[in-house]
Design an enzyme around this catalytic site. Structure first.
Site, PDB file in Angstrom:
ATOM      1  N   ASN A 233       0.879  -1.211   0.127  1.00  0.00           N
ATOM      2  CA  ASN A 233       0.017  -0.007   0.148  1.00  0.00           C
ATOM      3  C   ASN A 233       0.795   1.207   0.073  1.00  0.00           C
ATOM      4  OD1 ASN A 233      -2.703  -1.164  -0.021  1.00  0.00           O
ATOM      5  ND2 ASN A 233      -2.806  -1.415   2.261  1.00  0.00           N
ATOM      6  N   GLU A 268      -6.570  -7.644   5.378  1.00  0.00           N
ATOM      7  CA  GLU A 268      -5.950  -8.800   4.257  1.00  0.00           C
ATOM      8  C   GLU A 268      -5.660 -10.193   4.777  1.00  0.00           C
ATOM      9  OE1 GLU A 268      -2.558  -6.715   6.874  1.00  0.00           O
ATOM     10  OE2 GLU A 268      -4.231  -6.176   6.135  1.00  0.00           O
TER      11      GLU A 268
END
Length: 347
Positions: A233, A268
């Site tokens: 990210n 996640e």
């Protein structure tokens, strides 16, 4: 119309049968009241005992079906009994009246009940048969000049109304079913990755464990986490991070077995539920997942790895679902601290 809940405490608003059962009870109560009132009027006011006989017959049938469902009877059988009862009473009325007094128009109330209680397919052919028969009967009356009140115009009007009813309610049922299916899918699906959500995973795991207890089978879970996902990210942005999760779920769906369930556990992390699977089989599945994820390019040649913690429910009287998930989480923690990109089970 919730009084029936005391007869069926196991059916709540989330149950697919809820609307059908509520409709069955509503229809039966309306039928009982209607036939009782109209039957009495036909005897006392209209002096038509032959019609009143069928009204009271409808009342008796409605009460019998009501008793049947309140004592735990099959709802599908009850639905058919309601439709057959309504059709029988209406057709008897049509024949007694010989098509007069707009008796045939009463038959057009059948399609909504047929579609709502029987569904699209059965509702369609039941309505088509009854309405087709009434059209044929009206045509015979016109040919025999039994009634002067009806002509070809009345026949065409009846056919038009009947056809519109069938197509209208079939379209409504199609739309309603599609909306319901979409709602059901949305309620159990993670909006980003399109795998199951946490709520559905909880329900599925409870059901799988209950079946395992019944048949004395093992159940394994795999708790999976993307390695260094924050770095992905930070380096590529959250848009690419979302694509990573979507692609990962594609790989998971392609790798797991048909009997397994995969869903997003949070962030996640993903959980895979494996019915009738022992620890060794779960480890083997985890290794296949690791290999397939590592080999698959996610986005712009970005490759990721995953760590997996495995745990197995053995139905030995000591395990619980919470302990199973805790073991998987602890094994995932061990896998990450042992270097990531691996699957570890309970030693």
């Amino acid at each position: 119309m919730k009084f029936w809940r005391k007869y069926h405490p196991d059916i709540d608003a989330a149950d697919p049968r809820f609307k059908q059962v509520s409709l069955i009870y509503s229809v039966l109560l309306i039928m009982s009241a209607y036939f009782a009132i109209i039957g009495t009027l036909n005897v006392t006011l209209f002096h038509a005992p032959e019609i009143a006989f069928f009204d009271y017959l409808g009342l008796i049938l409605a009460l019998l079906i009501l008793r049947y469902v309140s004592q735990g009877g099959n709802f599908r059988i009850a639905s058919w009994a309601v439709i057959i009862s309504i059709a029988t009473i209406l057709l008897a009325f049509v024949h007694l009246a010989e098509g007069r007094n707009y008796s045939l128009m009463w038959v057009t109330i059948l399609p909504p009940f047929a579609f709502f209680l029987l569904g699209r397919q059965d509702g369609s052919w039941v309505s088509a048969i009854i309405l087709g028969y009434c059209s044929w009967y009206l045509y015979q009356l016109i040919n025999q000049q039994v009634t002067a009140n009806l002509g070809l115009g009345a026949l065409f009007n009846f056919i038009e109304v009947a056809t519109a009813q069938v197509f209208l309610f079939r379209f409504y049922e199609n739309s309603r079913q599609e909306a319901y299916d979409q709602l059901q899918k949305t309620a159990i699906t993670d909006p980003l990755t399109k795998v199951f959500n946490r709520l559905h995973l909880d329900n599925t795991l409870n059901a799988v464990i209950a079946q395992a207890n019944r048949f004395n089978q093992p159940v394994s879970v795999l708790l999976l986490d993307v390695d260094h996902f924050k770095a992905v990210n930070d380096k590529y942005g959250h848009f690419v991070g979302d694509k990573v999760l979507i692609k990962l779920c594609d790989v998971l769906r392609e790798t797991i077995r048909e009997t397994d369930s995969v869903g997003r556990w949070g962030g996640e992390e993903f959980l895979i539920i494996c019915p009738n699977t022992n620890q060794q089989q779960a480890i083997q599945l985890g290794q296949r997942i690791i290999e397939n994820v590592r080999a698959e390019a996610i986005e712009n040649d970005i490759h990721i790895t995953v760590s997996i913690g495995s745990a197995t429910y053995m139905n030995d009287g000591e395990d619980t679902i919470d302990q199973l998930l805790l073991s998987a989480d602890q094994n995932l923690y061990r896998a990450k601290h042992a270097g990531r990109n691996q699957v570890l089970g309970t030693p």
